[in-house]
Design a protein around this motif. Structure first.
Motif, PDB file in Angstrom:
ATOM      1  N   ASP A 136       0.839  -1.195   0.000  1.00 26.87           N
ATOM      2  CA  ASP A 136       0.000   0.000   0.000  1.00 26.87           C
ATOM      3  C   ASP A 136       0.875   1.245   0.000  1.00 26.87           C
ATOM      4  OD1 ASP A 136      -2.268  -1.600   0.132  1.00 26.87           O
ATOM      5  OD2 ASP A 136      -2.208  -1.667   2.322  1.00 26.87           O
ATOM      6  N   ILE A 137       0.631   2.135  -0.961  1.00 25.76           N
ATOM      7  CA  ILE A 137       1.470   3.321  -1.157  1.00 25.76           C
ATOM      8  C   ILE A 137       0.626   4.574  -0.996  1.00 25.76           C
ATOM      9  CG2 ILE A 137       2.940   4.581  -2.792  1.00 25.76           C
ATOM     10  CD1 ILE A 137       4.220   2.053  -1.815  1.00 25.76           C
ATOM     11  N   GLY A 138       1.149   5.526  -0.227  1.00 26.08           N
ATOM     12  CA  GLY A 138       0.548   6.845  -0.143  1.00 26.08           C
ATOM     13  C   GLY A 138       1.369   7.857  -0.920  1.00 26.08           C
ATOM     14  N   ARG A 193       2.586  12.084  -0.955  1.00 28.18           N
ATOM     15  CA  ARG A 193       2.632  13.428  -0.379  1.00 28.18           C
ATOM     16  C   ARG A 193       2.785  14.431  -1.513  1.00 28.18           C
ATOM     17  NH1 ARG A 193       7.201  14.943   3.939  1.00 28.18           N
ATOM     18  NH2 ARG A 193       5.834  13.717   5.307  1.00 28.18           N
ATOM     19  N   PRO A 243       5.451   4.096   1.744  1.00 30.40           N
ATOM     20  CA  PRO A 243       4.643   2.944   2.162  1.00 30.40           C
ATOM     21  C   PRO A 243       3.774   3.299   3.361  1.00 30.40           C
ATOM     22  CG  PRO A 243       6.893   2.696   2.901  1.00 30.40           C
ATOM     23  CD  PRO A 243       6.869   3.935   2.061  1.00 30.40           C
ATOM     24  N   LEU A 244       2.556   2.806   3.373  1.00 22.49           N
ATOM     25  CA  LEU A 244       1.624   3.089   4.465  1.00 22.49           C
ATOM     26  C   LEU A 244       1.881   2.113   5.613  1.00 22.49           C
ATOM     27  CD1 LEU A 244      -1.596   3.769   2.369  1.00 22.49           C
ATOM     28  CD2 LEU A 244      -0.156   5.440   3.548  1.00 22.49           C
ATOM     29  N   LEU A 245       2.997   2.330   6.298  1.00 19.87           N
ATOM     30  CA  LEU A 245       3.414   1.475   7.413  1.00 19.87           C
ATOM     31  C   LEU A 245       3.672   2.341   8.635  1.00 19.87           C
ATOM     32  CD1 LEU A 245       5.900  -0.825   5.473  1.00 19.87           C
ATOM     33  CD2 LEU A 245       3.620  -1.460   6.271  1.00 19.87           C
ATOM     34  N   GLN A 246       3.416   1.776   9.803  1.00 19.90           N
ATOM     35  CA  GLN A 246       3.605   2.525  11.048  1.00 19.90           C
ATOM     36  C   GLN A 246       4.943   2.218  11.708  1.00 19.90           C
ATOM     37  OE1 GLN A 246       1.344   4.864  12.344  1.00 19.90           O
ATOM     38  NE2 GLN A 246       0.432   4.594  10.317  1.00 19.90           N
ATOM     39  N   THR A 305       6.586   7.759  11.997  1.00 23.01           N
ATOM     40  CA  THR A 305       6.257   6.402  11.563  1.00 23.01           C
ATOM     41  C   THR A 305       7.138   6.069  10.361  1.00 23.01           C
ATOM     42  OG1 THR A 305       4.555   7.179  10.034  1.00 23.01           O
ATOM     43  CG2 THR A 305       3.869   6.719  12.311  1.00 23.01           C
ATOM     44  N   ALA A 324       5.999   5.587   7.465  1.00 22.92           N
ATOM     45  CA  ALA A 324       5.449   6.393   6.371  1.00 22.92           C
ATOM     46  C   ALA A 324       6.059   7.795   6.356  1.00 22.92           C
ATOM     47  CB  ALA A 324       3.927   6.470   6.505  1.00 22.92           C
ATOM     48  N   SER A 325       6.062   8.475   7.494  1.00 23.42           N
ATOM     49  CA  SER A 325       6.610   9.836   7.525  1.00 23.42           C
ATOM     50  C   SER A 325       8.120   9.838   7.305  1.00 23.42           C
ATOM     51  CB  SER A 325       6.266  10.507   8.856  1.00 23.42           C
ATOM     52  OG  SER A 325       6.885   9.842   9.941  1.00 23.42           O
ATOM     53  N   THR A 353      13.062   0.863   5.509  1.00 24.56           N
ATOM     54  CA  THR A 353      11.765   0.271   5.830  1.00 24.56           C
ATOM     55  C   THR A 353      11.921  -1.153   6.353  1.00 24.56           C
ATOM     56  OG1 THR A 353      10.675   1.635   4.148  1.00 24.56           O
ATOM     57  CG2 THR A 353       9.512  -0.346   4.871  1.00 24.56           C
TER      58      THR A 353
END
Length: 266
Positions: free
Chosen positions: A83-85, A87, A102-105, A167, A169-170, A227
């Motif tokens: 899953d990719i976000g 910005r 990546p949408l990871l915490q 996270t 992601a950030s 990651t």
């Protein structure tokens, strides 16, 4: 036998100054040469900066799209969701670039892991002080810097884990954005450090492309490694990765490639 004339001796010494042990000519290093500004010293920087930014304006979207494709391809192969976000950054209402992440915490470490990591850092600092202080002092400083960052990370995650601000992601979004900004700054950085030298404009353009391509190719794999490490070892390793192997690593890539292209023979 008549003594050798001083002028002959001086001429011999002048020739020997610029010869190696094998008799080959030792060229004066570019840093020691006088730079004589000519018309090309002005025309080349202006032309290359304008051309570079015109190309980057067109290539920025394909570059970030390529990064997103790279993340989507490798994340499942590392056992992570793909899953990719994105910005977005816009100026005056127009999207300038879109950075994928990546949408990871990332998991918070438990206290036993923090104790293990902190103890390992203290042991590594002691070992480096005993073994490296006399023979490899710069390496010892690097080890100590990494260990101090890791200890600070352990302390924060021990005292206030809920307050940890980042996270995965950030972290990846910030890192790839910094890499993209370094890419966008590259033509300006090269204006007075490469474009004014006496290379042909074709070689200067090729050197710029080499440096830019190096940043573009390294950045997504750099943050894929970040990651993977954070997902395997928890958020405790993120601060050293951010400081030592984030933008600083990208700058090292820039400097290494710049040192290579600027050493090309005119």
């Amino acid at each position: 036998m008549a003594p050798r004339r001083p002028s002959t001796s001086r001429g011999l010494l002048e020739r020997l100054r610029f010869q190696s042990h094998s008799g080959r000519l030792i060229r004066r290093h570019r840093a020691l040469r006088r730079l004589d500004f000519e018309r090309a010293s002005i025309v080349h920087p202006v032309t290359l900066v304008a051309g570079s930014y015109a190309l980057l304006l067109v290539a920025c979207a394909p570059i970030t799209a390529g990064w997103a494709t790279t993340l989507r391809f490798w994340l499942p192969r590392l056992g992570l969701p793909d899953d990719i976000g994105v910005r977005e950054r816009d100026v005056l209402g127009h999207v300038v670039y879109e950075v994928p992440f990546p949408l990871l915490q990332g998991a918070l470490p438990d206290r036993s892991l923090l104790v293990t990591v902190g103890g390992s850092c203290l042991a590594l600092m002691l070992l480096s002080w005993l073994l490296l202080r006399g023979r490899a002092l710069p390496l010892a400083y690097l080890v100590w810097a990494g260990c101090v960052l890791e200890l600070a990370s352990c302390a924060m995650l021990w005292l206030a884990p809920a307050e940890f601000p980042h996270t995965v992601a950030s972290h990846v979004a910030n890192g790839l954005e910094f890499a993209l900004l370094l890419l966008l700054a590259t033509p300006l950085l090269l204006t007075f450090s490469f474009y004014v030298f006496d290379h042909s404009i074709t070689r200067k353009a090729f050197g710029t492309a080499v440096i830019g391509a190096g940043i573009v190719l390294v950045a997504p794999y750099q943050y894929l490694v970040h990651t993977m490490l954070v997902e395997q070892l928890s958020l405790v390793v993120m601060p050293p990765l951010y400081v030592l192997f984030g933008l600083l690593f990208d700058i090292a890539v820039f400097v290494a490639l710049y040192a290579w292209v600027v050493s090309w023979e005119p």
